[in-house]
Design a protein around this motif. Structure first.
Motif, PDB file in Angstrom:
ATOM      1  N   LEU A 102       0.690  -1.077  -0.075  1.00  0.00           N
ATOM      2  CA  LEU A 102       0.116   0.020  -0.061  1.00  0.00           C
ATOM      3  C   LEU A 102       0.919   1.357   0.145  1.00  0.00           C
ATOM      4  CD1 LEU A 102      -2.797   1.701   0.176  1.00  0.00           C
ATOM      5  CD2 LEU A 102      -2.581   1.122   2.820  1.00  0.00           C
ATOM      6  N   VAL A 103       1.720   1.183   0.834  1.00  0.00           N
ATOM      7  CA  VAL A 103       2.661   2.458   0.991  1.00  0.00           C
ATOM      8  C   VAL A 103       3.582   2.702  -0.520  1.00  0.00           C
ATOM      9  CG1 VAL A 103       4.763   3.408   2.105  1.00  0.00           C
ATOM     10  CG2 VAL A 103       2.951   2.139   3.273  1.00  0.00           C
ATOM     11  N   GLU A 104       3.935   1.418  -0.862  1.00  0.00           N
ATOM     12  CA  GLU A 104       4.746   1.630  -2.264  1.00  0.00           C
ATOM     13  C   GLU A 104       3.808   2.075  -3.303  1.00  0.00           C
ATOM     14  OE1 GLU A 104       6.243  -2.319  -2.699  1.00  0.00           O
ATOM     15  OE2 GLU A 104       8.102  -1.880  -1.320  1.00  0.00           O
ATOM     16  N   ALA A 105       2.381   1.695  -3.364  1.00  0.00           N
ATOM     17  CA  ALA A 105       1.650   2.205  -4.405  1.00  0.00           C
ATOM     18  C   ALA A 105       1.231   3.532  -4.100  1.00  0.00           C
ATOM     19  CB  ALA A 105       0.217   1.338  -4.347  1.00  0.00           C
ATOM     20  N   VAL A 106       1.001   4.107  -2.865  1.00  0.00           N
ATOM     21  CA  VAL A 106       0.984   5.702  -2.802  1.00  0.00           C
ATOM     22  C   VAL A 106       2.080   6.485  -3.173  1.00  0.00           C
ATOM     23  CG1 VAL A 106       0.515   7.388  -0.866  1.00  0.00           C
ATOM     24  CG2 VAL A 106      -0.758   5.307  -0.918  1.00  0.00           C
ATOM     25  N   GLU A 107       3.198   6.024  -2.749  1.00  0.00           N
ATOM     26  CA  GLU A 107       4.553   6.522  -2.982  1.00  0.00           C
ATOM     27  C   GLU A 107       4.617   6.682  -4.598  1.00  0.00           C
ATOM     28  OE1 GLU A 107       7.298   4.676  -0.896  1.00  0.00           O
ATOM     29  OE2 GLU A 107       7.060   5.948   0.875  1.00  0.00           O
ATOM     30  N   ALA A 108       4.422   5.517  -5.435  1.00  0.00           N
ATOM     31  CA  ALA A 108       4.484   5.539  -6.720  1.00  0.00           C
ATOM     32  C   ALA A 108       3.542   6.563  -7.550  1.00  0.00           C
ATOM     33  CB  ALA A 108       4.176   4.085  -7.225  1.00  0.00           C
ATOM     34  N   HIS A 109       2.407   6.634  -6.800  1.00  0.00           N
ATOM     35  CA  HIS A 109       1.490   7.554  -7.438  1.00  0.00           C
ATOM     36  C   HIS A 109       2.046   9.033  -7.304  1.00  0.00           C
ATOM     37  CE1 HIS A 109      -2.303   9.906  -8.239  1.00  0.00           C
ATOM     38  NE2 HIS A 109      -1.792  10.745  -7.206  1.00  0.00           N
ATOM     39  N   TYR A 110       2.881   9.538  -6.283  1.00  0.00           N
ATOM     40  CA  TYR A 110       3.104  10.631  -6.320  1.00  0.00           C
ATOM     41  C   TYR A 110       4.661  10.951  -6.923  1.00  0.00           C
ATOM     42  CZ  TYR A 110      -0.457  11.862  -3.028  1.00  0.00           C
ATOM     43  OH  TYR A 110      -1.738  12.386  -2.543  1.00  0.00           O
ATOM     44  N   ALA A 111       5.103   9.905  -7.366  1.00  0.00           N
ATOM     45  CA  ALA A 111       6.527   9.839  -7.805  1.00  0.00           C
ATOM     46  C   ALA A 111       6.265  10.486  -9.547  1.00  0.00           C
ATOM     47  CB  ALA A 111       6.920   8.326  -8.111  1.00  0.00           C
ATOM     48  N   ALA A 112       5.164  10.136 -10.059  1.00  0.00           N
ATOM     49  CA  ALA A 112       4.948  10.805 -11.234  1.00  0.00           C
ATOM     50  C   ALA A 112       4.966  12.355 -11.333  1.00  0.00           C
ATOM     51  CB  ALA A 112       3.760  10.432 -11.865  1.00  0.00           C
ATOM     52  N   ASP A 113       5.763  12.918 -12.238  1.00  0.00           N
ATOM     53  CA  ASP A 113       5.438  14.456 -12.267  1.00  0.00           C
ATOM     54  C   ASP A 113       4.038  15.033 -12.407  1.00  0.00           C
ATOM     55  OD1 ASP A 113       8.243  14.711 -12.372  1.00  0.00           O
ATOM     56  OD2 ASP A 113       8.368  14.623 -14.552  1.00  0.00           O
ATOM     57  N   GLY A 114       3.659  15.823 -11.477  1.00  0.00           N
ATOM     58  CA  GLY A 114       2.489  16.664 -11.776  1.00  0.00           C
ATOM     59  C   GLY A 114       1.139  15.794 -11.311  1.00  0.00           C
ATOM     60  N   ALA A 115       1.668  14.665 -10.343  1.00  0.00           N
ATOM     61  CA  ALA A 115       0.509  13.890 -10.008  1.00  0.00           C
ATOM     62  C   ALA A 115      -0.445  14.652  -9.123  1.00  0.00           C
ATOM     63  CB  ALA A 115       1.346  12.664  -9.192  1.00  0.00           C
ATOM     64  N   PRO A 116      -1.583  14.566  -9.290  1.00  0.00           N
ATOM     65  CA  PRO A 116      -2.840  15.080  -8.430  1.00  0.00           C
ATOM     66  C   PRO A 116      -2.797  14.305  -7.140  1.00  0.00           C
ATOM     67  CG  PRO A 116      -3.813  13.891 -10.016  1.00  0.00           C
ATOM     68  CD  PRO A 116      -2.290  13.663 -10.179  1.00  0.00           C
ATOM     69  N   PRO A 117      -3.421  14.942  -6.291  1.00  0.00           N
ATOM     70  CA  PRO A 117      -3.588  14.093  -4.981  1.00  0.00           C
ATOM     71  C   PRO A 117      -4.497  12.962  -5.220  1.00  0.00           C
ATOM     72  CG  PRO A 117      -4.113  16.919  -4.562  1.00  0.00           C
ATOM     73  CD  PRO A 117      -3.884  16.704  -6.168  1.00  0.00           C
ATOM     74  N   LEU A 118      -4.084  12.142  -4.329  1.00  0.00           N
ATOM     75  CA  LEU A 118      -4.582  10.689  -4.432  1.00  0.00           C
ATOM     76  C   LEU A 118      -5.915  10.565  -3.872  1.00  0.00           C
ATOM     77  CD1 LEU A 118      -4.512   7.974  -5.835  1.00  0.00           C
ATOM     78  CD2 LEU A 118      -2.974   7.342  -3.894  1.00  0.00           C
ATOM     79  N   LEU A 119      -6.945  10.395  -4.419  1.00  0.00           N
ATOM     80  CA  LEU A 119      -8.168  10.369  -4.216  1.00  0.00           C
ATOM     81  C   LEU A 119      -8.544   8.603  -3.567  1.00  0.00           C
ATOM     82  CD1 LEU A 119     -10.619  12.456  -6.351  1.00  0.00           C
ATOM     83  CD2 LEU A 119     -10.371  12.613  -3.965  1.00  0.00           C
ATOM     84  N   ALA A 120      -8.943   8.682  -2.374  1.00  0.00           N
ATOM     85  CA  ALA A 120      -9.106   7.146  -1.987  1.00  0.00           C
ATOM     86  C   ALA A 120     -10.271   6.370  -2.926  1.00  0.00           C
ATOM     87  CB  ALA A 120      -9.527   7.165  -0.527  1.00  0.00           C
ATOM     88  N   SER A 121     -10.934   7.136  -3.521  1.00  0.00           N
ATOM     89  CA  SER A 121     -11.920   6.423  -4.390  1.00  0.00           C
ATOM     90  C   SER A 121     -11.345   6.015  -5.754  1.00  0.00           C
ATOM     91  CB  SER A 121     -12.850   7.582  -4.521  1.00  0.00           C
ATOM     92  OG  SER A 121     -12.718   8.934  -5.364  1.00  0.00           O
ATOM     93  N   ARG A 122     -10.205   6.635  -6.074  1.00  0.00           N
ATOM     94  CA  ARG A 122      -9.608   6.236  -7.314  1.00  0.00           C
ATOM     95  C   ARG A 122      -8.362   5.257  -7.168  1.00  0.00           C
ATOM     96  NH1 ARG A 122     -11.170   9.140 -11.517  1.00  0.00           N
ATOM     97  NH2 ARG A 122      -9.353   8.761 -12.750  1.00  0.00           N
ATOM     98  N   PHE A 123      -8.016   4.951  -5.880  1.00  0.00           N
ATOM     99  CA  PHE A 123      -7.021   4.252  -5.664  1.00  0.00           C
ATOM    100  C   PHE A 123      -6.929   2.823  -6.247  1.00  0.00           C
ATOM    101  CE2 PHE A 123      -4.794   0.684  -3.491  1.00  0.00           C
ATOM    102  CZ  PHE A 123      -3.700   1.144  -3.289  1.00  0.00           C
ATOM    103  N   GLY A 124      -8.321   2.230  -6.522  1.00  0.00           N
ATOM    104  CA  GLY A 124      -8.251   1.032  -7.071  1.00  0.00           C
ATOM    105  C   GLY A 124      -8.434   1.075  -8.712  1.00  0.00           C
ATOM    106  N   HIS A 125      -8.503   2.196  -9.256  1.00  0.00           N
ATOM    107  CA  HIS A 125      -8.291   2.124 -10.823  1.00  0.00           C
ATOM    108  C   HIS A 125      -7.024   1.588 -11.340  1.00  0.00           C
ATOM    109  CE1 HIS A 125     -11.554   5.641 -11.500  1.00  0.00           C
ATOM    110  NE2 HIS A 125     -11.736   4.928 -10.472  1.00  0.00           N
ATOM    111  N   HIS A 126      -5.958   1.548 -10.440  1.00  0.00           N
ATOM    112  CA  HIS A 126      -4.680   1.294 -10.767  1.00  0.00           C
ATOM    113  C   HIS A 126      -4.203   0.183  -9.998  1.00  0.00           C
ATOM    114  CE1 HIS A 126      -4.176   4.345 -13.902  1.00  0.00           C
ATOM    115  NE2 HIS A 126      -4.535   5.212 -13.026  1.00  0.00           N
ATOM    116  N   ASN A 127      -5.011  -0.313  -8.850  1.00  0.00           N
ATOM    117  CA  ASN A 127      -4.515  -1.295  -7.911  1.00  0.00           C
ATOM    118  C   ASN A 127      -5.653  -2.003  -7.403  1.00  0.00           C
ATOM    119  OD1 ASN A 127      -1.610   0.023  -7.135  1.00  0.00           O
ATOM    120  ND2 ASN A 127      -3.035   1.719  -7.189  1.00  0.00           N
TER     121      ASN A 127
END
Length: 225
Positions: free
Chosen positions: A9-34
């Motif tokens: 979980l921690v790695e997935a969240v960190e991977a989201h923010y590693a992308a340039d210009g990543a928007p805030p990660l909505l919990a409701s959208r977490f499952g789209h890629h995970n």
């Protein structure tokens, strides 16, 4: 097993923010890629947010706890993400307020449901009004078509969210640019102009041509601001 899931979980969240210009990660959208990980977390913790809390604040934070708008961030990014969320919220509130200030007929034009073969047209001068007409029919003078790409057909304004209204406002701005119209046209200050102009501005478009105002009354209204 559960610690391994939390690490993923921690790695997935960190991977989201590693992308340039990543928007805030909505919990409701977490499952789209995970999707698989989300299902495992639900099985082990009952839900994503419970898993985030189980990971501990030293690793993950929920920086926005509004129901349905929860945002997850790594602990070391929480402050910056929180500021971004506040800025986005302020922008959404301003856009929603702008949309709410529009005449009701203009608001409805951007979300009214249509039948097959119909299109929505909007009168772009006071008194503002919308009409549903058959596609291909001549558009009445003073009206402009509002294409479905700029609308959210079937959206109930009474239950529209802040984000819904923000989208509607952005759609109106995009449509106005296409039609080469000033969006301020649809937000008239009712204190502007004379009393006669304000009286005519609130009359339904289907009776405006039949209104007869005696000359002496018209003169009085023209003198009143």
């Amino acid at each position: 097993m559960t610690e391994a899931l939390l690490k993923q979980l921690v790695e997935a969240v960190e991977a989201h923010y590693a992308a340039d210009g990543a928007p805030p990660l909505l919990a409701s959208r977490f499952g789209h890629h995970n999707k698989g990980l989300l299902n495992d977390l639900k099985g082990a913790y009952g839900g994503l947010l419970a898993a985030v809390k189980a990971a501990g604040e030293e690793r993950l934070r929920i920086v926005d706890e509004r129901h349905g708008r929860e945002v997850i961030a790594p602990a070391n990014r929480a402050a910056d993400v929180g500021v971004e969320v506040q800025q986005q919220s302020a922008t959404a509130e301003a856009a929603a307020s702008s949309f709410d200030s529009l005449p009701k007929s203009v608001q409805i034009a951007f979300c009214v449901r249509t039948e097959a073969g119909e299109q929505v047209t909007l009168r772009v001068t006071p008194p503002f009004d919308y009409k549903r007409v058959k596609a291909g029919d001549l558009v009445r003078p003073g009206f402009r078509p509002v294409q479905d790409e700029f609308r959210k057909p079937g959206l109930a304004l009474g239950s529209a969210t802040l984000q819904d209204k923000q989208t509607l406002w952005q759609n109106l701005l995009a449509w106005a640019r296409q039609e080469q119209l000033d969006p301020a046209t649809f937000r008239p200050n009712r204190r502007d102009g004379n009393a006669l102009a304000r009286f005519l501005a609130v009359q339904p478009s289907d009776i405006i041509d039949r209104i007869v105002i005696p000359a002496d009354i018209a003169e009085i209204l023209l003198r009143r601001s």
